[in-house]
Enzyme design. Structure first.
Site, PDB file in Angstrom:
ATOM      1  N   GLU A  29      -5.666 -14.254  -4.607  1.00 50.60           N
ATOM      2  CA  GLU A  29      -5.515 -14.685  -5.869  1.00 50.60           C
ATOM      3  C   GLU A  29      -4.592 -15.607  -6.142  1.00 50.60           C
ATOM      4  OE1 GLU A  29      -6.823  -9.833  -6.871  1.00 50.60           O
ATOM      5  OE2 GLU A  29      -4.915 -10.537  -7.706  1.00 50.60           O
ATOM      6  N   GLU A  70      -9.964  -7.222  -5.423  1.00 41.68           N
ATOM      7  CA  GLU A  70      -9.096  -6.835  -4.186  1.00 41.68           C
ATOM      8  C   GLU A  70     -10.095  -6.514  -2.890  1.00 41.68           C
ATOM      9  OE1 GLU A  70      -8.112  -6.058  -7.269  1.00 41.68           O
ATOM     10  OE2 GLU A  70      -6.365  -7.041  -7.668  1.00 41.68           O
ATOM     11  N   PHE A  93       0.204  -7.386  -5.372  1.00 46.33           N
ATOM     12  CA  PHE A  93       1.468  -6.216  -5.290  1.00 46.33           C
ATOM     13  C   PHE A  93       0.555  -5.060  -4.585  1.00 46.33           C
ATOM     14  CE2 PHE A  93       2.355  -8.729  -9.134  1.00 46.33           C
ATOM     15  CZ  PHE A  93       3.649  -8.348  -9.407  1.00 46.33           C
ATOM     16  N   ASP A  95       0.496  -2.116  -4.945  1.00 48.62           N
ATOM     17  CA  ASP A  95      -0.316  -1.092  -5.828  1.00 48.62           C
ATOM     18  C   ASP A  95      -1.515  -1.378  -5.932  1.00 48.62           C
ATOM     19  OD1 ASP A  95       2.394  -0.226  -7.628  1.00 48.62           O
ATOM     20  OD2 ASP A  95       2.632  -2.328  -6.906  1.00 48.62           O
ATOM     21  N   HIS A 139       3.074  -1.566 -10.805  1.00 45.18           N
ATOM     22  CA  HIS A 139       3.625  -2.718 -10.187  1.00 45.18           C
ATOM     23  C   HIS A 139       4.786  -2.543  -9.259  1.00 45.18           C
ATOM     24  CE1 HIS A 139       0.516  -5.036 -12.210  1.00 45.18           C
ATOM     25  NE2 HIS A 139       0.720  -6.068 -11.816  1.00 45.18           N
TER      26      HIS A 139
END
Lengths: 343, 322
Positions: A29, A70, A93, A95, A139
């Site tokens: 991204e 993702e 991240f 996460d 995050h």
């Protein structure tokens, strides 16, 4: 030798490998940024600017901006890796692994073994972890322990710029799935970094400082925290041997055991949460393999068993501090096997 | 159904509150004491307001990382919100959530969400809850154009149709998924069309036209309340600020945000329309502006003065501590 930040060291690793091998591509991204926008392409360069400007040299076929999806981007990278490319998938991240976990856990990690050794998956997922940015519960996690627990995945955790470059080049050239964890709070930390390409093998710890009284094993940002504590303890005559394993999978058990055999005392510093974490993993390994050498119980310094809080007051208390490490070392220095059995 | 004067004034108050709140958070985060990541909703006020003015506290909404506007439109206490953004104990989440996780269960606000595409499944869960409990409550999933691409979103659209859930999927297409344009990242360029393809009614509206949003939302929410299943709304809108505060926005031509503020301002549109047709007067709107300016000033002053949580709060709200 020139001093460079972790950010620059990582960028150099990516650029050098992309020049060397046309099969190396970057997927993620905003790895370039600006597609379909009114401004410039390539100025975003990922969440921390590591791939900034790369699209100018390598074009949008090798620096691939994806939608914020993702599962598709990491899965696509896994599929491409199994069929001839060497993708570096950038996950802003760690996460966000929650979104694409299946593609790592059940897909990429399993190919080589599940297919009877007939598949190679030279995939790097480079991601960012850690607290300290007031970025709160979704995050700021570490999560490296989750992936360390998955057979088929190698976990790389650089703490300085020199290691970051050598380990990332190694990761790109490695034929297995590598998850590359950068701590968000140390991207600007500088070190002497050669301009040329070099590799650092996985599973070889770095002895950050040598010492005689206590071994500290610390990961990622905590290497710096532990080093601060060690410097302070040195003034009081307590000599710390600090070990940075650099990779949690494979883990350099030998270096850790050897150090504990010399010092007899072990403190492990891990920003992750305390249950089923890296600290517990190392503690278990040492208890099993170097029990004979231990003069005192092992102490783990970790974050508490909570999500990462937002408020600065709480987040500062959440992250293991040098003071907490120091306290743990002073405590372990006063403990002995006798004291434990007597209590 | 046309809104009466009182309702229109309330709507304006909400939109103006969001705008002033966001413009102030911009200042407080950039140069002041609000820590962490904030993503501002300025420019998109008509959507949250146009949807939420049809909801009650019993109805639920799922939000995004750009969630302050949804919070305010859902009736959350603005002062408690500001305290949360400052990380204070009296904040909506006790200072534990911050901007990206601001929530208020009593108001049916299921949280801003720092995972893109995190909310649609939660929203259908809230819709299922209403359906199963036999209430006439509904749930609204707010997502951006970025989240509209996520698998979680597609799965939720399908599930809502399969289970005929009282859920409204609102897609706020502000043209950007972070620093990538929707023209690039939405393959078909047609977010609403994709939702419709799952088998639900869909309306496209101009997201800076409060009245268009409100009308589409009232219809969709009415359908959901009557047990007629989910609907989708795609609202084209603008993002005045960057993806996050501090975003250098190199991907955008210089001044684009300001240009949008000048030409595509939902608050100006609302003012022009209601003053133009004589429904409201400038005096009434100016009075609200003054009231909101004072409210936000007070919110910042009080948030700054408020206490931080104590370190002991670190280990509360978790089922067990080690």
């Amino acid at each position: 030798m020139p001093k460079k930040s972790i950010r620059i060291a990582l960028q150099e690793a990516v650029v050098l490998e992309m020049r060397r091998d046309p099969n190396v591509i970057v997927i993620g991204e905003d790895v370039a940024g600006g597609a379909g926008c009114s401004g410039d392409r390539g100025t975003y360069g990922g969440a921390m600017g590591v791939t900034k400007g790369l699209i100018e040299e390598f074009g949008d076929e090798r620096v691939i901006d994806t939608p914020i999806t993702e599962s598709a981007l990491v899965g696509m990278a896994a599929g491409a890796a199994a069929t001839g490319l060497r993708p570096i998938a950038e996950l802003m991240f760690v996460d966000f692994m929650g979104v694409c976990f299946d593609q790592v856990l059940n897909q990429a990690a399993k190919f080589r073994y599940m297919f009877g050794g007939k598949a190679t998956t030279p995939l790097v997922v480079r991601t960012m972890m850690g607290a300290g940015f007031r970025a709160a519960a979704q995050h700021s996690q570490m999560l490296y322990n989750l992936f360390t627990a998955v057979p088929g995945v190698k976990c790389v955790i650089p703490s300085n710029a020199y290691d970051a470059k050598g380990l990332l080049i190694q990761a790109i050239r490695d034929d297995d799935v590598v998850i590359f964890f950068n701590h968000k709070a140390i991207y600007d930390f500088e070190d002497e970094v050669p301009d040329e390409a070099y590799t650092i093998p996985f599973g070889e710890a770095n002895i950050v400082r040598e010492g005689e009284d206590v071994t500290i094993v610390a990961f990622s940002r905590m290497v710096h925290t532990a080093n601060d504590a060690a410097k302070s303890l040195e003034k009081d005559g307590i000599s710390v041997e600090l070990i940075d394993p650099r990779t949690s999978s494979p883990l350099d058990e030998e270096s850790i055991i050897e150090s504990v055999e010399n010092t007899g005392r072990l403190v492990i510093v891990d920003e992750g949460t305390p249950r089923c974490g890296l600290a517990g993993d190392v503690a278990g390994m040492v208890a099993e393999k170097a029990f004979h050498a231990l003069k005192a119980p092992i102490i783990q310094v970790t974050a508490p068993h909570t999500p990462v809080p937002f408020s600065p007051v709480l987040e500062d208390a959440y992250i293991p501090s040098a003071a907490k490490v120091e306290e743990a070392v002073r405590k372990v220095m006063t403990m002995s096997r006798d004291a434990v059995s007597a209590s | 159904m046309a809104l009466d004067k009182e309702a229109l004034l309330a709507v304006y108050r909400t939109m103006q509150t969001i705008r002033v709140f966001e413009d102030r958070v911009h200042v407080e985060n950039t140069t002041g004491d609000i820590p962490g990541f904030v993503h501002l909703y300025a420019g998109e006020e008509a959507i949250a307001t146009g949807v939420c003015c049809n909801l009650t506290d019993a109805d639920a909404i799922g939000s995004t990382h750009r969630g302050h506007g949804h919070c305010i439109a859902k009736g959350c206490d603005v002062k408690a919100m500001m305290k949360e953004l400052f990380g204070k104990k009296e904040g909506l989440c006790g200072g534990k959530g911050g901007s990206m996780h601001i929530a208020d269960m009593e108001r049916g606000m299921l949280g801003a969400n720092a995972i893109v595409g995190g909310s649609p499944p939660l929203a259908i869960g809230a819709a299922l809850s209403h359906k199963t409990r036999g209430t006439d409550g509904v749930a609204v999933s707010f997502s951006g154009d970025g989240a509209s691409n996520q698998g979680t979103c597609f799965e939720s659209l399908n599930m809502a149709v399969v289970l005929k859930l009282p859920c409204i999927f609102v897609f706020e297409n502000n043209g950007f998924g972070e620093g990538t344009g929707a023209d690039y990242h939405v393959g078909s360029g047609d977010i609403g069309g994709r939702a419709a393809a799952f088998g639900m009614p869909m309306t496209k509206v101009d997201g800076v036209d409060f009245f268009a949003v409100q009308e589409a939302a009232a219809e969709a929410i009415g359908r959901a309340r009557r047990g007629e299943g989910p609907s989708a709304i795609e609202a084209d809108v603008v993002r005045f600020y960057g993806h996050y505060e501090g975003d250098p926005q190199g991907y955008r031509k210089k001044g684009e945000g300001d240009e949008m503020r000048a030409t595509r301002d939902c608050l100006k549109n609302f003012r022009d329309k209601t003053l133009g047709d004589g429904t409201l007067t400038a005096t009434e709107l100016d009075a609200i502006d003054a009231e909101i300016a004072q409210l936000i000033d007070e919110a910042v002053v009080e948030a700054r003065a408020a206490e931080f949580p104590s370190v002991n709060d670190l280990l509360t709200d978790v089922y067990i501590s080690y």
